[in-house]
Structures are given as structure tokens and as C-alpha cells.
Design a protein around this motif. Structure first.
Motif, PDB file in Angstrom:
ATOM      1  N   GLY A   1      -8.688  -3.894   4.988  1.00 42.01           N
ATOM      2  CA  GLY A   1      -8.077  -2.894   4.116  1.00 42.01           C
ATOM      3  C   GLY A   1      -9.055  -2.207   3.183  1.00 42.01           C
TER       4      GLY A   1
ATOM      5  N   ASN B   1      -9.690   1.628   3.732  1.00 41.36           N
ATOM      6  CA  ASN B   1      -8.631   2.498   3.212  1.00 41.36           C
ATOM      7  C   ASN B   1      -8.856   2.773   1.734  1.00 41.36           C
TER       8      ASN B   1
ATOM      9  N   THR C   1      -4.097  -2.647   5.530  1.00 40.98           N
ATOM     10  CA  THR C   1      -4.385  -1.703   4.450  1.00 40.98           C
ATOM     11  C   THR C   1      -4.212  -2.339   3.078  1.00 40.98           C
TER      12      THR C   1
END
Lengths: 104, 472
Positions: free
Chosen positions: B359, B362, A29
Motif C-alpha cells: 500500500g 498508493n 492500499t
């Protein structure tokens, strides 16, 4: 002169080791924001732009100093702004949830 | 007086270096990440204030020097901040690449400046010439390489590996030119042409290194070039004897290398293969081995999908590259909100490499206000598929391919989302084409899978309209 080199070399190598250590496992993330954050940190090259601007004394060197200042400023200002924008989005949902909870 | 200033400067630079290290440390967790970046930014501001004071107190800089410095800084800050504020979240990777290019360019400019600053014909000590050389070679390579990476990510340059006859000979010539230039700079008195040779060779080297690499590998390349720029900045620090450049540059060089390895691991690629594969002839013929696509798939309509979603209890959304490419994240969030408001349980299964880089998905979803707790990472998502009524796969392919669990194919062993374990699967995809890995996906021909062939954006708009009918 060589004293200075050895000091700088020691700083360089120890900083590399700190870099390896501090960057242990990153959740996927955060990998994109982290890359952008690291990108902003090498914008420190802007300090070098100041140093060379102080030495410039002919047209070619002024042009180089200008280019260096422009490039470095784009890197450092853009880098921190972009990283902050990305990370801000991660804490916004939490913040809005708290707000909702307070209102209702 | 001078030594007081130097002591003060050294101490301030030390404090700012500590800010960078602690900043990176804090950025490892989502909760403290933003503060980490702000702390690192505060350290940067401190260093800039200190160097400004140094310049004023030393009084060596000319009026023209101030003018070019301030003009460059003001224009650069304006350009950088405006770009960073306005960029679409789908275009973040190419913007990072642009910032990286200019960082490398600035580092190279310092090396070029100091070499030109030496009187022509004077001889250089190794302590000076070697850092200058490394600074220009690495800075020049990342400058041109990052610009190519940016063009590929933005679609301005073909994302396919670009190779041409004689590429190997070109590489060879460029490397020889670089070595010759290096020897001339280190061993001979200052001559501007020596430096021009090394600079041009480095710029061409950056092009040749990045052009043959495929677009899907670009994020890893950007991260690697980011680490290179860190090193170039550190060598610029050696050139001007400034420790904050050395510390911050080395920190980024090392941390960036680790990050690159982790990204490559998440994408199931090896850094060596990406770079060497580009240089060798290996790139040609790749993807040609794609096996035949299964033909017995069941097509569905937006209306049927609306019905399916309207009567589901648990829906899992699996977003992929196709969603990011179509910029359909707003429509997706709208659909999810529609379902959530009707009491349907909606979650997102996010593969580590969904989107354009690890990522990235996200970030895209957070941008359209998807709650953080609905974004499930690989392991959490995989424990939820068995209880999922409908898995909605949007523009994702390889990351859902059950073949990864078997051996003997290009994606063997890659961590995947176990979409095939859910009760039913809907795949929104533009065509039956294979993903980046060039492997057919048996999920698509599974009995419980239906396919909806559409662009993610228009497809989702149709599904939203259809779903509304069944939720009333």
C-alpha cells in the motif's frame, strides 16, 4: 484479587477475539495506513504513564515516569498525526475534483 | 465518592474502547478510513481526559509527579507531531517503526516502575509477577527490535541480513538468561538485579532477532513488532489494573497479527520463514543462486522513449521500489500530467507490494496528487495490459517477472503484473541487477522491451524534456 484477575483475563481474551474478527481482509492500499493506525492505538499506554506518575515518590521512579510519559506521548501524538496525514491524501484527489467541477 | 469516580472512569474507558474497535472497523475501506482514525483518536482523547480527572480528584500525585508527567507529555507530543508532519512519505515505514519502539519502551517502563515500586525483599503474587515479566520481555524486545528495523529501513544499518560467528550461541545464552531472570522474578523476593537481567536480555534478544533479517522483509517485521507492542501494552494494563490498556492492547495485538499475515501473503513470504530464517544459518548463501542475467537486451534513449510516449494512446505506468528509493514520484506525476494534458490515457498499475510495504506506493502517488481512479490494483491493471501501447516500468523487477507463472523458481506462484502482454515495454532501471528474489527477468530480453539504464529521478527528467518536443 483473583476475581480481578479473571475479569481482566476475560476482557483480554474477548478483546483478542474482537481484534481477529474486526481485521478481516484489508485491501493492500490500506495496509500501510492501517498499520500506522493500529500503532497509534497502542499509544493508549499514555494512560498508564498518568497512573504511574501518580505513584512516583523517588528519583528513580520520577525518571521512569518521565520516560514513560515522553515515549507514550511520541507514540500516540505522532501515530495519529501520521495516520491522518496518510489518509488525508487518499481523499484529497476526490475533493479537488469536486472543487474543479464546481468552478468550471 | 471514590466509587462514583471509579464507575465514571470505567464507563468512559468503555466508550473509548468502543471508539478504537469502530475506528479499526471503519479503516477497512478507503472512504471511511479517515473518519475511522479520527474516531479512534477521539476515544484516545477521552481516555486521557478521564485519567487526568482521576488524578486530580484522587489528589495523590505529588507536585514533582505533575512536573515530570507534563514535561514528558509536552516534549513527546511536540516531537511526535513535528516528526509526523515533516516526514517524507518515502520514510513513513521507519517512522512507524520509531513510534512502535517508543510504545514498547513506554509499556516496559510501566512494568519496571511497578517492580521497583515494590519494597525490596517483599514477595510477589503470581497475579502481579507474571504480567510484569511478560510486559518487560515483550516491551524490551520490541523496543530494541524496532530501533534496528528503523535503522535498516532508513539505510543507517545495512539492509543485508547481518549474522556473525557464534550468533546461535549468543541466542542460546540470551534465552537462558531470560529464563533464569524470569524464574528469579516469579519465585523470589523483589531484587532490582533480577529485573535488570531480564531487561538487558530482552533488549539483546530484540537486536538478535532483527539484525539477521533482510531489509526487504522489514515491513513485515515492523508489523509483527507492532502487534507485539499491543500485547506488551495489554500486559501493562494487567500490571496497573487498567482495562482500557488491556482492551486496546489486545485489539492491536490481534488485529496486528492478522495484518502481518496479510502483508506477508501479499509479499509472497511466510512470517515463520522470515523470523526463523533469520535465526538459523539459512540467511547465508541466499541470492548466490541467482541465475545468469540475460545479455541480449535492447538499450534505448530518453529521446526514443519521448517519441514512443508521444504517439501512444494508452500508457500504463508500473512504479516499483526503485521509484520510491530515488524519490522520483514528483517527476513521474509531472510526466503523467504532460501526457494526460495531450489527451493520452495514463494509468498506474500498482502491485500490492510496490514500494517499501504493502500500500506504500498508493500513499506516495496520492502525495503527488495522482487521481485515485488512475491507480489500478493488480487485477484491474492486468485486464488493461492488452490494450496498452506502452508500459513504462520504473524501478520494478520481480513484480513484473513472467517466470512467476512457471513452476520451480523462488517466485513461482507470486501474483505479478502481466506487463509482457502490452504492445511495447520500456524499463527504466539503474542496472541489470536482479530484484530481491535474485531471479533473472526474461521480460528485459523480450523483443518488445527496451531498457533505459538510469536513476529513476534523472531518467524521468530526461524523458520529460524529450517528450515535450513531440507533444508540441
Amino acid at each position: 484479587m483473583s476475581q480481578q484477575l479473571f475479569t481482566n483475563l476475560a476482557i483480554f481474551i474477548l478483546s483478542l477475539l474482537v481484534g481477529f474478527e474486526v481485521m478481516s481482509k484489508i485491501p493492500a492500499t490500506l495496509q500501510t495506513p492501517m498499520m500506522s493506525g493500529a500503532n497509534a492505538i497502542h499509544g493508549v499506554v499514555v494512560v498508564g504513564a498518568f497512573v504511574i506518575a501518580a505513584e512516583a515518590n523517588n528519583v528513580a521512579l520520577y525518571i521512569l515516569a518521565f520516560l514513560c510519559a515522553f515515549f507514550a506521548a511520541v507514540n500516540v501524538a505522532g501515530g495519529y498525526t501520521l495516520t491522518d496525514r496518510m489518509l488525508h491524501m487518499f481523499d484529497r484527489p476526490k475533493a479537488s475534483k469536486n472543487d474543479d467541477g464546481g468552478d468550471k | 465518592m471514590m466509587s462514583t469516580l471509579q464507575t465514571a472512569a470505567s464507563l468512559v474507558y468503555l466508550v473509548s474502547a468502543i471508539c478504537y474497535v469502530l475506528g479499526v472497523h471503519l479503516m477497512r475501506s478507503p472512504k471511511s478510513a479517515r473518519n475511522g482514525n479520527l474516531l479512534s483518536g477521539a476515544g484516545m482523547l477521552l481516555a486521557v481526559i478521564m485519567v487526568t480527572i482521576e488524578l486530580i480528584v484522587q489528589g495523590k500525585i505529588t507536585a514533582m509527579g505533575w512536573l515530570v508527567l507534563i514535561a514528558g507529555l509536552v516534549l513527546g507530543v511536540l516531537y511526535g507531531v513535528i516528526k509526523a508532519r515533516r516526514v517524507e512519505m518515502t520514510a513513513v515505514p521507519q517512522l512507524v517503526s520509531l513510534f512502535n519502539a517508543v510504545g514498547g519502551g513506554a509499556a516496559a517502563a510501566i512494568g519496571i516502575f511497578d517492580y521497583f515500586h515494590m519494597p525490596t525483599g517483599s514477595s510477589l503474587s503470581l497475579v502481579f509477577s507474571i504480567p510484569v515479566l511478560l510486559d518487560i520481555v515483550i516491551g524490551g524486545t520490541t523496543f530494541s527490535g524496532s530501533l534496528i528495523a528503523m535503522g535498516k529501513l532508513a539505510g543507517k544499518i545495512s539492509g543485508k541480513p547481518i549474522s556473525f560467528p557464534g550468533a546461535r550461541i549468543c541466542n542460546f545464552i540470551v534465552i537462558i538468561a531470560m529464563i533464569v531472570g524470569a524464574v528469579l522474578i516469579i519465585g523470589f523476593p523483589v531484587t532490582p538485579w533480577y529485573l535488570a537481567l531480564v531487561l538487558v536480555a530482552s533488549l539483546i534478544f530484540g537486536l538478535l532477532m532483527t539484525l539477521p533479517i533482510g531489509g526487504a522483509d522489514m515491513p513485515v517485521v515492523v508489523s509483527l513488532l507492532n502487534a507485539f507492542t499491543g500485547l506488551a501494552v495489554a500486559f501493562a494494563g494487567f500490571v496497573i489494573n487498567n482495562q482500557v490498556l488491556i482492551i486496546a492492547g489486545a485489539l492491536v495485538g490481534a488485529a496486528g497479527t492478522i495484518l502481518t499475515l496479510q502483508m506477508a501473503e501479499a509479499m509472497h513470504r511466510s512470517v515463520a520463514n522470515i523470523i526463523v530464517g533469520g535465526f538459523g544459518a539459512g540467511a547465508t548463501g541466499k541470492g548466490a543462486a541467482a541465475s545468469d542475467v540475460p545479455v541480449n537486451v535492447t538499450e534505448t534513449t530518453a529521446d526514443d522513449i519521448g517519441l514512443q510516449l508521444g504517439y501512444a494512446h494508452n500508457v500504463m505506468i508500473v512504479p516499483g521500489y526503485g521509484l520510491a528509493a530515488a524519490q522520483a514520484q514528483h517527476e513521474l506525476a509531472e510526466l503523467a500530467k504532460l501526457l494526460t494534458d495531450s489527451g493520452i490515457n495514463v494509468n498506474y498499475a500498482i502491485h500490492p507490494v510496490a514500494g517499501r510495504m504493502p500500500g506504500h506506493m498508493n500513499v506516495l502517488l496520492a502525495d503527488v496528487n495522482v487521481p485515485y481512479d488512475q491507480m489500478k490494483q493488480l487485477e484491474d491493471a492486468n485486464s488493461m495490459f492488452e490494450d496498452t501501447d506502452v508500459s513504462l516500468v520504473i524501478g520494478a523487477n520481480d513484480v513484473t517477472n513472467p517466470l512467476a507463472r512457471e513452476s520451480g523458481n523462488p517466485i513461482s506462484g507470486m501474483p505479478i503484473l502481466n506487463v509482457d502482454q502490452s504492445k511495447s515495454v520500456v524499463v527504466i532501471k539503474r542496472s541489470m541487477s536482479t530484484g530481491y528474489a535474485g531471479v533473472a527477468n526474461p521480460l528485459f530480453s523480450d523483443d518488445k522491451t527496451t531498457m533505459f539504464f538510469a536513476d529513476a529521478k534523472t531518467g524521468l527528467q530526461d524523458i520529460i524534456a524529450a517528450t515535450k518536443q513531440y507533444l508540441d
